[in-house]
Write a protein that holds these residues in place. Structure first.
Motif, PDB file in Angstrom:
ATOM      1  N   UNK A  27       0.664  -1.227  -0.069  1.00 12.35           N
ATOM      2  CA  UNK A  27      -0.159  -0.179   0.098  1.00 12.35           C
ATOM      3  C   UNK A  27       0.829   1.166   0.052  1.00 12.35           C
ATOM      4  N   UNK A  28       0.132   2.438  -0.428  1.00  8.56           N
ATOM      5  CA  UNK A  28       1.136   3.704  -0.523  1.00  8.56           C
ATOM      6  C   UNK A  28       1.673   4.042   0.840  1.00  8.56           C
ATOM      7  N   UNK A  29       0.721   3.993   1.864  1.00  7.72           N
ATOM      8  CA  UNK A  29       1.205   4.464   3.135  1.00  7.72           C
ATOM      9  C   UNK A  29       1.956   3.281   4.040  1.00  7.72           C
ATOM     10  N   UNK A  30       1.873   2.061   3.562  1.00  9.78           N
ATOM     11  CA  UNK A  30       2.632   1.019   4.264  1.00  9.78           C
ATOM     12  C   UNK A  30       3.927   1.025   3.604  1.00  9.78           C
ATOM     13  N   UNK A  31       4.241   1.555   2.406  1.00 10.48           N
ATOM     14  CA  UNK A  31       5.522   1.608   1.840  1.00 10.48           C
ATOM     15  C   UNK A  31       6.058   2.904   2.202  1.00 10.48           C
ATOM     16  N   UNK A  32       5.379   3.731   2.417  1.00  8.18           N
ATOM     17  CA  UNK A  32       5.892   5.243   2.982  1.00  8.18           C
ATOM     18  C   UNK A  32       6.399   5.057   4.273  1.00  8.18           C
ATOM     19  N   UNK A  33       5.948   4.245   5.164  1.00  7.03           N
ATOM     20  CA  UNK A  33       6.154   4.099   6.513  1.00  7.03           C
ATOM     21  C   UNK A  33       7.557   3.189   6.487  1.00  7.03           C
ATOM     22  N   UNK A  34       7.808   2.312   5.629  1.00 11.88           N
ATOM     23  CA  UNK A  34       8.816   1.424   5.595  1.00 11.88           C
ATOM     24  C   UNK A  34      10.384   2.259   5.024  1.00 11.88           C
ATOM     25  N   UNK A  35       9.773   3.097   3.901  1.00  9.28           N
ATOM     26  CA  UNK A  35      10.836   4.023   3.414  1.00  9.28           C
ATOM     27  C   UNK A  35      11.480   5.034   4.708  1.00  9.28           C
ATOM     28  N   UNK A  36      10.310   5.383   5.508  1.00 14.55           N
ATOM     29  CA  UNK A  36      10.694   6.381   6.479  1.00 14.55           C
ATOM     30  C   UNK A  36      11.569   5.693   7.631  1.00 14.55           C
ATOM     31  N   UNK A  37      11.234   4.605   8.274  1.00 20.55           N
ATOM     32  CA  UNK A  37      11.964   3.845   8.908  1.00 20.55           C
ATOM     33  C   UNK A  37      13.593   3.497   8.380  1.00 20.55           C
ATOM     34  N   UNK A  40      15.429   6.877   8.998  1.00 21.54           N
ATOM     35  CA  UNK A  40      15.628   6.993  10.254  1.00 21.54           C
ATOM     36  C   UNK A  40      16.892   6.241  10.696  1.00 21.54           C
ATOM     37  N   UNK A  41      16.951   5.011  10.207  1.00 21.28           N
ATOM     38  CA  UNK A  41      17.891   3.914  10.747  1.00 21.28           C
ATOM     39  C   UNK A  41      19.233   4.380  10.103  1.00 21.28           C
ATOM     40  N   UNK A  42      19.075   4.486   8.729  1.00 20.85           N
ATOM     41  CA  UNK A  42      20.254   4.830   7.812  1.00 20.85           C
ATOM     42  C   UNK A  42      20.901   6.041   8.139  1.00 20.85           C
ATOM     43  N   UNK A  43      20.071   6.968   7.875  1.00 24.15           N
ATOM     44  CA  UNK A  43      20.515   8.604   8.138  1.00 24.15           C
ATOM     45  C   UNK A  43      20.545   9.365   9.307  1.00 24.15           C
ATOM     46  N   UNK A  48       9.885  12.435  12.064  1.00 21.46           N
ATOM     47  CA  UNK A  48       9.108  13.668  11.406  1.00 21.46           C
ATOM     48  C   UNK A  48       9.618  13.873  10.200  1.00 21.46           C
ATOM     49  N   UNK A  49      10.851  14.155  10.178  1.00 22.76           N
ATOM     50  CA  UNK A  49      11.633  14.440   8.723  1.00 22.76           C
ATOM     51  C   UNK A  49      11.407  13.201   7.790  1.00 22.76           C
ATOM     52  N   UNK A  50      11.761  12.153   8.321  1.00 22.08           N
ATOM     53  CA  UNK A  50      11.836  10.827   7.554  1.00 22.08           C
ATOM     54  C   UNK A  50      10.289  10.769   6.891  1.00 22.08           C
ATOM     55  N   UNK A  51       9.331  10.775   7.595  1.00 26.78           N
ATOM     56  CA  UNK A  51       8.168  10.646   7.105  1.00 26.78           C
ATOM     57  C   UNK A  51       7.640  11.784   6.020  1.00 26.78           C
ATOM     58  N   UNK A  76       8.608   0.811  17.099  1.00 24.71           N
ATOM     59  CA  UNK A  76       9.306   0.513  15.711  1.00 24.71           C
ATOM     60  C   UNK A  76      10.805   0.190  16.075  1.00 24.71           C
ATOM     61  N   UNK A  77      11.148  -1.022  15.720  1.00 25.00           N
ATOM     62  CA  UNK A  77      12.754  -1.421  15.983  1.00 25.00           C
ATOM     63  C   UNK A  77      13.498  -0.472  15.258  1.00 25.00           C
ATOM     64  N   UNK A  78      14.744  -0.005  15.812  1.00 25.64           N
ATOM     65  CA  UNK A  78      15.475   0.786  15.222  1.00 25.64           C
ATOM     66  C   UNK A  78      15.296   2.230  15.318  1.00 25.64           C
ATOM     67  N   UNK A  79      13.898   2.711  15.667  1.00 28.24           N
ATOM     68  CA  UNK A  79      13.555   4.127  15.678  1.00 28.24           C
ATOM     69  C   UNK A  79      13.634   4.355  17.396  1.00 28.24           C
ATOM     70  N   UNK A  80      14.402   5.381  17.592  1.00 26.57           N
ATOM     71  CA  UNK A  80      14.260   5.932  18.905  1.00 26.57           C
ATOM     72  C   UNK A  80      12.910   6.679  19.511  1.00 26.57           C
ATOM     73  N   UNK A  81      12.527   6.341  20.669  1.00 23.82           N
ATOM     74  CA  UNK A  81      11.422   6.908  21.430  1.00 23.82           C
ATOM     75  C   UNK A  81      11.745   8.608  21.318  1.00 23.82           C
ATOM     76  N   UNK A  82      10.712   9.066  21.186  1.00 23.83           N
ATOM     77  CA  UNK A  82      10.740  10.760  21.280  1.00 23.83           C
ATOM     78  C   UNK A  82       9.562  11.490  21.253  1.00 23.83           C
ATOM     79  N   UNK A  83       9.472  12.626  21.244  1.00 24.13           N
ATOM     80  CA  UNK A  83       8.342  13.535  21.272  1.00 24.13           C
ATOM     81  C   UNK A  83       8.079  14.096  19.803  1.00 24.13           C
ATOM     82  N   UNK A  84       7.280  13.139  19.232  1.00 23.95           N
ATOM     83  CA  UNK A  84       7.297  13.334  17.625  1.00 23.95           C
ATOM     84  C   UNK A  84       5.764  13.941  17.355  1.00 23.95           C
TER      85      UNK A  84
END
Length: 153
Positions: A27-37, A40-43, A48-51, A76-84
C-alpha cells in the motif's frame, strides 16, 4: 534544494526505496512507513523529517499520526522514542492497539479492515472509518519492525 547532507541522504534513500517498492501488494502508506523507518535508521534523521520526506505529494494526517505515534512510544525497531506529536493523538492510540493485537498473535494474516475493527473496539466513536492507519501498522509488522513499546491504555 537543501545543502543539508543528512537531508540529501534521506532523499536518496527515499528514492531508492520507492523504486524497490513498486510491488502491487504494497500500500502507499505502508510503503511510505517502511521508507521512513529506513531513512531514520540509515541517516539518523528524525521520524518527522523521514515521514515528511517520504510522503511528498501524498500528505495525510491519519497515517502520519499512526507512524509518528508508534515511533514516539518505542513500537518500531531501530527508531528512538521521542516527542514526535502531541500526546493523546487518536491515530497513535489506534496504531498502538493494532500493534498490540498483531504482536499478541504472531503470524496472523489480517487485513486492514479487520485490524481496524480490533483497533477501535474500545473507542468511544466506533463509527470512524479506517484511513490508512492500519496499512502503516501491517507493513511494519510484515517487515518485522514492530516491537513492544509503551502501552498507553
Amino acid at each position: 534544494m537543501s545543502k543539508n547532507p543528512m537531508l540529501l541522504r534521506c532523499l536518496l534513500i527515499v528514492l531508492q526505496m520507492r523504486n524497490m517498492m513498486k510491488n502491487a501488494e504494497n500500500t502507499v502508506y505502508g510503503s511510505i512507513a517502511l521508507v521512513a523507518v529506513r531513512a531514520v535508521i540509515d541517516s539518523g534523521v528524525s521520524p518527522n523529517t523521514a515521514w515528511d520526506t517520504a510522503v511528498q505529494g501524498k500528505e495525510k494526517s491519519c497515517p502520519r499520526g499512526a507512524f509518528l505515534g508508534l515511533c514516539q512510544d518505542g513500537w518500531i525497531k531501530g527508531v528512538p522514542s521521542g516527542n514526535y506529536l502531541r500526546q493523546g493523538n487518536l491515530n497513535q492510540q489506534y496504531a498502538i492497539r493494532a500493534a498490540q493485537y498483531l504482536l499478541a498473535k504472531p503470524g496472523i494474516n489480517v487485513g486492514a479492515k479487520e485490524l481496524w475493527q480490533e483497533a477501535i473496539k474500545t473507542a468511544q466513536n466506533r463509527d470512524k472509518i479506517h484511513n490508512q492507519q492500519m496499512n502503516v501498522v501491517i507493513a511494519l509488522n510484515d517487515a518485522g519492525l514492530l516491537q513492544q513499546g509503551v502501552d498507553l491504555t
